[in-house]
Design a protein around this motif. Structure first.
Motif, PDB file in Angstrom:
ATOM      1  N   VAL A 506       0.837  -1.199   0.000  1.00  0.00           N
ATOM      2  CA  VAL A 506       0.000   0.000   0.000  1.00  0.00           C
ATOM      3  C   VAL A 506       0.872   1.249   0.000  1.00  0.00           C
ATOM      4  CG1 VAL A 506      -1.734   1.302   1.292  1.00  0.00           C
ATOM      5  CG2 VAL A 506      -1.930  -1.183   1.094  1.00  0.00           C
ATOM      6  N   MET A 509       2.192   1.628  -3.524  1.00  0.00           N
ATOM      7  CA  MET A 509       1.147   2.116  -4.428  1.00  0.00           C
ATOM      8  C   MET A 509       0.905   3.609  -4.218  1.00  0.00           C
ATOM      9  SD  MET A 509      -1.426  -1.137  -4.011  1.00  0.00           S
ATOM     10  CE  MET A 509      -2.818  -0.313  -4.742  1.00  0.00           C
ATOM     11  N   THR A 510       0.987   4.064  -2.957  1.00  0.00           N
ATOM     12  CA  THR A 510       0.775   5.480  -2.671  1.00  0.00           C
ATOM     13  C   THR A 510       1.918   6.326  -3.209  1.00  0.00           C
ATOM     14  OG1 THR A 510      -0.450   4.888  -0.659  1.00  0.00           O
ATOM     15  CG2 THR A 510       0.351   7.155  -0.844  1.00  0.00           C
ATOM     16  N   ASN A 516      -3.592  -0.059  -8.450  1.00  0.00           N
ATOM     17  CA  ASN A 516      -3.745  -1.423  -7.946  1.00  0.00           C
ATOM     18  C   ASN A 516      -2.424  -2.172  -8.121  1.00  0.00           C
ATOM     19  OD1 ASN A 516      -3.780  -2.505 -10.754  1.00  0.00           O
ATOM     20  ND2 ASN A 516      -5.762  -1.431 -10.813  1.00  0.00           N
ATOM     21  N   VAL A 732      -4.819  -5.687   1.152  1.00  0.00           N
ATOM     22  CA  VAL A 732      -4.341  -4.534   0.392  1.00  0.00           C
ATOM     23  C   VAL A 732      -5.511  -3.700  -0.106  1.00  0.00           C
ATOM     24  CG1 VAL A 732      -3.154  -3.827  -1.718  1.00  0.00           C
ATOM     25  CG2 VAL A 732      -2.160  -5.591  -0.263  1.00  0.00           C
ATOM     26  N   ASN A 736      -5.912   0.128   1.024  1.00  0.00           N
ATOM     27  CA  ASN A 736      -5.752   1.138  -0.020  1.00  0.00           C
ATOM     28  C   ASN A 736      -7.029   1.973  -0.176  1.00  0.00           C
ATOM     29  OD1 ASN A 736      -4.181   2.360  -2.151  1.00  0.00           O
ATOM     30  ND2 ASN A 736      -5.501   1.295  -3.619  1.00  0.00           N
ATOM     31  N   GLY A 739      -7.019   4.502   2.454  1.00  0.00           N
ATOM     32  CA  GLY A 739      -5.962   5.492   2.299  1.00  0.00           C
ATOM     33  C   GLY A 739      -5.156   5.697   3.577  1.00  0.00           C
TER      34      GLY A 739
END
Length: 779
Positions: A506, A509-510, A516, A732, A736, A739
Motif C-alpha cells: 500500500v 502504491m501510494t 492497484n 491490500v 488502499n 488510504g
C-alpha cells in the motif's frame, strides 16, 4: 538374524511402539524382546557423548599452545622487560652496581661493549633476570612462567635436527668448556653447579648435531630448561655467577663479527629480544599451519516432567523432574587464526553510545530493508515481477555466507541431566560451570519482540477501526490469533508477515501513484514503463535499488534512530500505520538475518531492540541485550566474538537461507524427547527418561545410515507454506481504499488515541543516561 532383529527393534522403538507390539512380533521371530531392547539402548546410550569428546580432544592441543603463547607475550612485558641501566649519584645505586659487577660508564650515557657490561650487546643483564627492588635487594623474578618462556625459546623448532637461520640459538662447533673461560677471571670463582650448568648448555647435542659454519653453539635435541637444574636447587634462585656464565656463553666471541670455517666464536651477537620475537613468531607459524579449528557450542533448554503416581504411598509420591536437555553443534567458521587475549578497557574508555544504533547502522538498516521491500514488490506486483524478478537480490551475502550455507554437524541429544546438581557454590570449577559464557538466543527474543508489537498495536476493542491488527484478524477470520503473540507464535508470525507485506504494498502504491497491484508506476520512477524489462541487467538493478531506496526514505517509513522522530501530523491513523510498518520492517530484517546466518546483522538488530525493551519494561531482555552488546564490544577475545556472532545458528539442510536459531532447534529436540517420554506411558521414571535421552542421540544416526543404504525417502523437516495471495489482496484492497498512507487530519483510531513507537520513546542522550543510572557505572 540377530542383527536384523535388533535393527527392526530400534525402528519400532523410534516409532514409539508399545511393549505389546514388541512381544507380539518377538513371538514371530521378527524382533528381539522388549527387555532386550532396553538392554541394547543402555549399551548404545553409553556412547551418547563420544563424538563431542572427540571434537574436544581434536583442538585441545592447539588451545594449550595458544594459551602458552599468550602467557609468553604477557610475561614478556614484565619478566623480560629490557632497560638501559646507568649509574646514579645515590649511594644505594652505587652499592648495587658494585655487588653485581656491572660497572657501566655513564659519562656520555653510552654503553661499553665488553664482558663487564654484557647488556650493551643487547642481552639480558643479571639485574634484569634477578631483579632489584626499591631497597637495593635482589628479587626472585625467575617465576615458573619465566622458566617456561626460556624453555620454549630453547626448545622451539626442536624437531629439526639441522638448525637453520630461524633457530632460537645459532651454533657452529662444540667449544671446549675450559677454552671459553681461558681469558676470564671467573673461572676460579665458578661453583661446581654453575660449571655443570654452563657445560651442559654448551655441550648438549654436540655429538649428533649437523650445524652450519655460521652457528654459534652446537645443539640438536631439545633440552627442557628444568632438566638443566634437575640436580640443582638453583632453579628459583639462580646466583649471579650462573647468570654471568649464561651471558658469557652467549656473548663469547661477540667482538669477532666475522668468523671463518675454523672459528670457534659466535658469528654475530643476537639480542635476547630478537630471539624471543623469533621464537614467538615461529610458534605463531606452527599454530597457523595446523588444520582448521572449528570448535563447538553447547545449547540447551529446560525440560520439566511430572510423574503422577496412580497409587500414592509414603515412599511413592508424585515427582517433579526438572531436567536440562542439551546438545552440541560444531562451528562452521574457522577460529584457529584468532587471538584468545581478552581486552582490558578502563571504565572511562567504555563508550555507552557504541551499543546504541549509530548513523552507519541507520544507513545499513535502510539499505537492507530496501532489499527486503524489493522482494515483496517482485513477488506481488505484476510490473516488478516482469521487469526485475531476475535481478532482485534474494539473499543478502556476508563474509561467512559460504560457511553458513553448509549443513551443521549436530549431536542430536548430548545429555539431559538434573538441574539441581548444578550449583553455583560447588567446590569444583566444573560444578560451577566456569568457562561457560551464557548468551541470549534469537528465537525466544524474536517471539518476545513480536509480543511487544502486539502490546502496542493490538487491541480487542478495535474491531471496527480499519487497518488495525485486530480488524485485519477479523477480516481474514484468523481465530487462532491470541491477545498475546507468544502463546501462538507460529500463527501470529504468519499473520504479521502478511500484514507487513500488505502495508509495504500500500505504501508503494501510494508513493509510486499506482491504482492497484497490476498497475504501472509513474514515469518519474520508471521512464521506460512496460519496456523496462528490455533494459540491461545492471541498469535494471540500479533502477530497482533507486525505487526501493526512495520508498524506504519516504514519510511512510521511519527507522532512522539518529534522526528526530516526526511524531504525529494530526492524522493518528497515518501515524499508527507508519509506526506499525517501521517496526514490522525491523522484524522482517531480524527474521531474514537469522535465515542467512548473518551475525553482524543480528547484532545490529539487537542494538535497535535495546531501546524497545527499555521502553516496554522487559527488564530481563534489557539485561540480555546489554550483556550481548558489551560482550562483543569490550569483554570477549577475538575468537569468542566470532563464536558469539556466528555460532548462533544451525543449518539442517545445507542450503542458502536455511539457518534457524540454536534455541529453536533445541525446542524441536525437546518435542522429540517429550514424545518419546510420553510413549513410556506408565513406565515413566528418572532412569527411563535418562535412557531415552541418551539413546535418541545414537538412534538417529543409525536410522539415517539405514535410510541411506536402502534408499528410504525421508520427509523433509520443513512445512509447506500455503498460498496467501488471496488473503494479501483482500488486506491490500481494504487498506488502499481507506488510504492509510494518505495524510488526512482529524482521523483517529479510538483504541489508539496516542500511538506510541517504543523505538523512539527515549532520545539517544536519554538512553545513555538511563543505561548509566541503571547499570550503576559512571562513565
Amino acid at each position: 538374524m540377530s542383527l536384523l532383529q535388533k535393527i527392526v527393534a530400534i525402528i519400532l522403538y523410534s516409532g514409539h511402539c508399545s511393549k505389546m507390539v514388541f512381544n507380539r512380533l518377538h513371538r514371530l521371530g521378527l524382533t528381539v524382546s522388549h527387555s532386550t531392547v532396553i538392554r541394547l539402548l543402555d549399551q548404545v546410550g553409553n556412547l551418547f557423548d563420544r563424538d563431542v569428546k572427540q571434537w574436544r580432544d581434536s583442538f585441545l592441543p592447539e588451545l594449550e599452545l595458544k594459551k602458552t603463547l599468550s602467557e609468553i607475550r604477557q610475561h614478556s612485558k614484565t619478566s623480560i622487560h629490557r632497560e638501559t641501566f646507568s649509574s646514579s649519584e645515590s649511594s644505594d645505586t652505587d652499592q648495587r652496581n658494585s655487588e653485581n659487577s656491572s660497572n657501566c660508564s655513564d659519562e656520555d650515557s653510552e654503553m661499553i661493549e665488553d664482558d663487564s657490561c654484557p647488556e650493551a650487546d643487547g642481552f639480558v643483564s643479571d639485574e634484569e633476570v634477578i631483579g632489584i627492588d626499591d631497597n637495593g635487594q635482589q628479587e626472585n623474578v625467575l617465576s615458573h612462567e619465566t622458566v617456561n618462556i626460556t624453555q620454549y625459546i630453547t626448545n622451539f623448532d626442536s624437531a629439526n635436527s639441522e638448525i637453520g637461520y630461524d633457530s632460537a640459538i645459532r651454533c657452529t662447533e662444540a667449544v671446549p668448556f675450559e677454552q671459553l673461560f681461558s681469558n676470564s677471571e671467573q673461572e676460579d670463582d665458578l661453583s661446581s653447579e654453575a660449571v655443570d650448568i654452563a657445560e651442559h648448555v654448551v655441550n648438549v647435542g654436540s655429538e649428533n648435531s649437523e650445524c652450519g659454519n655460521d652457528s654459534a653453539i652446537r645443539c640438536t635435541e631439545a633440552v627442557p630448561f628444568e632438566q638443566l637444574f634437575s640436580n640443582s636447587e638453583q632453579e628459583d634462585d639462580l646466583s649471579s655467577e650462573a647468570v654471568n656464565i649464561a651471558e658469557h656463553v652467549v656473548n663469547v666471541g661477540s667482538e669477532n663479527s666475522e668468523c671463518g670455517n675454523d672459528s670457534i666464536r659466535c658469528t654475530e651477537s643476537v639480542p635476547f629480544e630478537q630471539l624471543f620475537t623469533e621464537a614467538v613468531a615461529l610458534m605463531d607459524m606452527n599454530v597457523s599451519s595446523n588444520n582448521k579449528s572449528l570448535g563447538f557450542r553447547l545449547c540447551g533448554d529446560n525440560l520439566d516432567k511430572t510423574i503422577q503416581r496412580r497409587h500414592a504411598r509414603l515412599d511413592r509420591v508424585n515427582k517433579e523432574l526438572h531436567c536440562f536437555n542439551s546438545y552440541a553443534v560444531r562451528n562452521r567458521v574457522d577460529i584457529s587464526q584468532l587471538s584468545d587475549e581478552v581486552p582490558h578497557y578502563p571504565l572511562q574508555h567504555i563508550d555507552v553510545y557504541s551499543i546504541l544504533p549509530s548513523p552507519l547502522d541507520d544507513n545499513t538498516l535502510s539499505s537492507n530493508i530496501a532489499t527486503l521491500v524489493s522482494r515483496v514488490l517482485c513477488k506481488h506486483m505484476k510490473f516488478f515481477n516482469v521487469s526485475f524478478d531476475d535481478v532482485v537480490q534474494w539473499h543478502i551475502h556476508h563474509k561467512y555466507y559460504k560457511e553458513m550455507s553448509q549443513k551443521s554437524q549436530v549431536l542430536t541429544v548430548a545429555r539431559m541431566r538434573s538441574a539441581i546438581n548444578i550449583k553455583n557454590n560447588s567446590w569444583t570449577a566444573t560444578g560451577r560451570l566456569e568457562g561457560f559464557i551464557p548468551v541470549a538466543e534469537d528465537w525466544h527474543t524474536k517471539a518476545i519482540y513480536l509480543d511487544l508489537i502486539w502490546r502496542y498495536f493490538y487491541a480487542t476493542s478495535s474491531s471496527n477501526q480499519t487497518g488495525t491488527l485486530y480488524h485485519l484478524k477479523n477480516l481474514l477470520n484468523r481465530t487462532s490469533i491470541p491477545k498475546k503473540a507468544k502463546k501462538q507464535y507460529d500463527a501470529c508470525h504468519d499473520f504479521f508477515v502478511l500484514v507487513v507485506e500488505a502495508y509495504i504494498l500500500v505504501a508503494a502504491m501510494t508513493e509510486l501513484k499506482m491504482d492497484n497491484l497490476d498497475g504501472i508506476p509513474d514515469k518519474t520512477f520508471s521512464p521506460q514503463g512496460n519496456d523496462t524489462w528490455m533494459m540491461p541487467d545492471e541498469d535494471r538493478k540500479q533502477l530497482l535499488h533507486s525505487i526501493c531506496n526512495k520508498l524506504v526514505n519516504s514519510p511512510c517509513f521511519h527507522l532512522r534512530y539518529n534522526k528526530p522522530f516526526p511524531g504525529s501530523n494530526g492524522d493518528e491513523v497515518y501515524t499508527y500505520s507508519r509506526d506499525l510498518l517501521s517496526l514490522g520492517c525491523l522484524y522482517l530484517e531480524y527474521v531474514d538475518s537469522i535465515k542467512e546466518g548473518d551475525g553482524d546483522r543480528v547484532l545490529r538488530c539487537w542494538r535497535y531492540l535495546l531501546p524497545i525493551f527499555v521502553a516496554s519494561g522487559r527488564k530481563n531482555y534489557v539485561i540480555e541485550s546489554l550483556e550481548l552488546l558489551y560482550q562483543h564490544d569490550y569483554l570477549l577475545s577475538e575468537r569468542e566474538k566470532v563464536e558469539l556472532l556466528w555460532s548462533r545458528f544451525i543449518n539442517t539442510h545445507g542450503k542458502m537461507g536455511k539457518n534457524i536459531p540454536n534455541d529453536l532447534h533445541c525446542e524441536h529436540l525437546n518435542r522429540i524427547c517429550k514424545d518419546a517420554i510420553q510413549a513410556l506411558k506408565s513406565n515413566k521414571g528418572e532412569r527411563a527418561i535418562l535412557r531415552v535421552s541418551k539413546a535418541l542421540g545414537v538412534i538417529v544416526p543409525i536410522l539415517s545410515n539405514y535410510d541411506d543404504d536402502h534408499n528410504v525417502k525421508v520427509e523433509p523437516g520443513r512445512h509447506n507454506i500455503a498460498e496467501y495471495g488471496k488473503d494479501l489482496r483482500a488486506v491490500v484492497g481494504k487498506l488502499n481504499d481507506y488510504g492509510i498512507f494518505t495524510p488526512t487530519k482529524g482521523r483517529k483510531h479510538m483504541s489508539f488515541q496516542v500511538p506510541k513507537n517504543p523505538l523512539f520513546s527515549k532520545t539517544r542522550d536519554e538512553m545513555k543516561d538511563w543505561i548509566i543510572n541503571h547499570t550503576k557505572v559512571k562513565l
